[in-house]
Design an enzyme around this catalytic site. Structure first.
Site, PDB file in Angstrom:
ATOM      1  N   ASP A 148      -5.899  19.729   2.322  1.00  0.00           N
ATOM      2  CA  ASP A 148      -5.070  20.251   1.229  1.00  0.00           C
ATOM      3  C   ASP A 148      -5.845  21.155   0.283  1.00  0.00           C
ATOM      4  O   ASP A 148      -5.342  21.522  -0.780  1.00  0.00           O
ATOM      5  CB  ASP A 148      -4.396  19.112   0.458  1.00  0.00           C
ATOM      6  CG  ASP A 148      -5.381  18.221  -0.289  1.00  0.00           C
ATOM      7  OD1 ASP A 148      -6.562  18.169   0.105  1.00  0.00           O
ATOM      8  OD2 ASP A 148      -4.968  17.573  -1.268  1.00  0.00           O
TER       9      ASP A 148
ATOM     10  N   ASP B 107     -10.894  21.012   3.067  1.00  0.00           N
ATOM     11  CA  ASP B 107     -10.192  19.882   3.666  1.00  0.00           C
ATOM     12  C   ASP B 107      -8.724  20.237   3.821  1.00  0.00           C
ATOM     13  O   ASP B 107      -8.308  21.364   3.543  1.00  0.00           O
ATOM     14  CB  ASP B 107     -10.404  18.603   2.855  1.00  0.00           C
ATOM     15  CG  ASP B 107      -9.725  18.641   1.494  1.00  0.00           C
ATOM     16  OD1 ASP B 107      -9.415  19.745   1.016  1.00  0.00           O
ATOM     17  OD2 ASP B 107      -9.514  17.562   0.904  1.00  0.00           O
TER      18      ASP B 107
ATOM     19  N   ASP C  54      -8.294  20.850  -1.766  1.00  0.00           N
ATOM     20  CA  ASP C  54      -8.751  20.495  -3.107  1.00  0.00           C
ATOM     21  C   ASP C  54     -10.248  20.227  -3.135  1.00  0.00           C
ATOM     22  O   ASP C  54     -10.814  19.930  -4.184  1.00  0.00           O
ATOM     23  CB  ASP C  54      -7.968  19.308  -3.686  1.00  0.00           C
ATOM     24  CG  ASP C  54      -8.227  17.985  -2.982  1.00  0.00           C
ATOM     25  OD1 ASP C  54      -8.830  17.992  -1.886  1.00  0.00           O
ATOM     26  OD2 ASP C  54      -7.819  16.943  -3.533  1.00  0.00           O
TER      27      ASP C  54
ATOM     28  N   SER D   2      -4.810  14.722   2.464  1.00  0.00           N
ATOM     29  CA  SER D   2      -6.140  15.278   2.239  1.00  0.00           C
ATOM     30  C   SER D   2      -6.921  15.406   3.547  1.00  0.00           C
ATOM     31  O   SER D   2      -6.512  16.125   4.446  1.00  0.00           O
ATOM     32  CB  SER D   2      -6.877  14.407   1.215  1.00  0.00           C
ATOM     33  OG  SER D   2      -8.035  15.016   0.748  1.00  0.00           O
TER      34      SER D   2
END
Length: 459
Positions: free
Chosen positions: A251, A249, A253, A112
């Protein structure tokens, strides 16, 4: 993976002390995150996930990603599972595609917003939701290594990178024909997962895109950019005269935004604006939103004044998801930019959120106009105190000196402020947050409590 060769049958492959945090398994590559651990996680996930449908496997751009994906794939196939590898993609793509293609589950290799040296594994069940605590505990029991995987069967693998187009089609269809023609928008893609699809999708919908950090770079992901470092985005929005900007961010999400004046539009504001649009369309049952204990008092009071209900949960999108499911809520999220829309899957999705926020605007209307009509946040400040000792960090409430000081701060601020202290679930940090009606009180109590925590817990 030569390090596995010396492990005899019946002995652990490693990972005995590993457990699920607030967002899967995460840590430094080479110490916590190793090929041996990934192989075990893959194997035991393959044992725990129900049915015999394929398991999807994606990753962000970190340099260690291909190594860990290969180990996970080996573990899954050793458990007899068929594996579809997606390559570079956002975490929510794994969740959405698991649901769309009725897969048994999915695994995402990502840490993340953490630095490039870290990596992690997020796991999803058949619906695309994160695994239940019971499923996590079953995998943890396997990781304790009482029985070494027999590795006697071998499932097939397929490389299915074309499925990313199915994900972007879902995002485009979520706008129900709305477009972004003529909107000048800056996207900070963070050298990460968002580089796989966000820029091309925004352009396809008619936006004029200025893209920052727009190529996958495993050594630079999250470094001085993205949702944890907004200054490059803010500067680009102002320099290019853009209407808005979005920072993802690593990834993708989660997402944070800035308006055309360079003002932060955080998860609280996104929830307020998106929730207001749904409420006006009679599409928000009981005008209920779900947020976490980190959400701003200004947001709560403004939403309540509008006639809405705000339910708070512990920090972590899995807690938001659980509360939404229990209450029948359709929108929830975190101040940090994890936003979950039950109408579009039950996983935080930064690209979806950015599209929905941009598409809320009427012709001639700007994001700044909407922000002006929302709410004023109470001054809020968060300080991270590094506490390497896990027991002291997790057990901070046993420190009488600190709890007494927190009580004194709350008494001094009364109804016009609050203190929230919690141990990070992903880093060796104690997070101290203070919110009050005046910046002076916020600064005073944040500094006092943070310094006291450092003195008392790091002895």
């Amino acid at each position: 993976m030569a390090d596995l060769a010396s492990h005899p049958v019946g002995q652990p492959l490693g990972g005995g002390g590993v457990s699920f945090g607030t967002d899967g398994i995460r840590g430094r590559v080479g110490t916590v995150m190793t090929p041996a651990l990934a192989l075990q996680v893959g194997y035991w996930s393959g044992q725990v996930l129900p049915g015999d449908a394929p398991v999807l496997l994606g990753m962000d751009s970190r340099s260690s990603g291909p190594m860990l994906v290969a180990a996970l794939e080996a573990g899954l196939t050793a458990a007899g599972r068929e594996v579809w590898t997606l390559g570079l993609c956002p975490t929510p793509a794994v969740a959405r595609l698991v649901n769309q293609f009725q897969a048994a589950g999915g695994l995402m290799v990502s840490a993340s917003h953490n630095p490039p040296e870290d990596n992690g594994i997020k796991l999803f069940g058949p619906s695309g939701a994160k695994l239940s605590r019971d499923q996590q505990q079953a995998i943890e029991a396997g990781l304790r290594g009482e029985v070494r995987p027999a590795l006697t069967s071998c499932g097939p693998t397929q490389r299915r990178t074309e499925l990313l187009e199915s994900y972007t089609a879902l995002l485009e269809n979520s706008l129900e024909g709305r477009r972004l023609d003529g909107r000048r928008i800056v996207l900070d893609l963070c050298w990460g997962s968002a580089t796989s699809c966000a820029e091309s999708l925004f352009r396809r919908l008619g936006a004029e895109v200025i893209a920052l950090h727009s190529q996958p770079d495993g050594a630079a992901i999250n470094v001085g950019c993205g949702s944890t470092h907004l200054e490059p985005l803010r500067q680009a929005v102002m320099e290019h005269g853009a209407e808005m900007g979005f920072a993802f961010d690593g990834d993708a999400d989660r997402v944070l935004a800035v308006d055309g004046q360079g003002r932060l539009v955080d998860g609280d504001h996104i929830l307020y604006l998106w929730g207001s649009a749904l409420a006006d369309a009679d599409a928000l049952p009981q005008q209920r939103l779900v947020a976490t204990v980190m959400s701003n008092l200004g947001f709560e009071r403004a939403w309540t004044a509008r006639g809405g209900q705000l339910e708070r949960t512990a920090v972590g999108d899995q807690h938001v998801h659980a509360a939404m499911a229990e209450l029948g809520a359709v929108l929830g999220g975190e101040q940090s930019g994890h936003i979950i829309s039950a109408d579009h899957g039950m996983s935080g999705d930064g690209v979806l959120t950015a599209l929905q926020l941009a598409a809320l605007l009427q012709p001639g209307e700007t994001l700044s106009d909407r922000v002006d009509q929302s709410f004023r946040s109470f001054p809020q400040r968060l300080r991270n105190v590094r506490v390497p000792d896990r027991d002291r960090r997790k057990g901070w409430q046993q420190c009488d000196g600190l709890t007494t000081a927190i009580a004194a701060a709350e008494a001094a601020m009364g109804d016009e402020g609050r203190v929230l202290v919690r141990a990070s679930g992903t880093e060796p940090l104690l997070r101290v947050m203070v919110e009050a009606s005046s910046q002076e009180q916020v600064d005073h109590w944040t500094d006092h409590l943070s310094e006291l925590a450092d003195q008392l817990l790091n002895v």
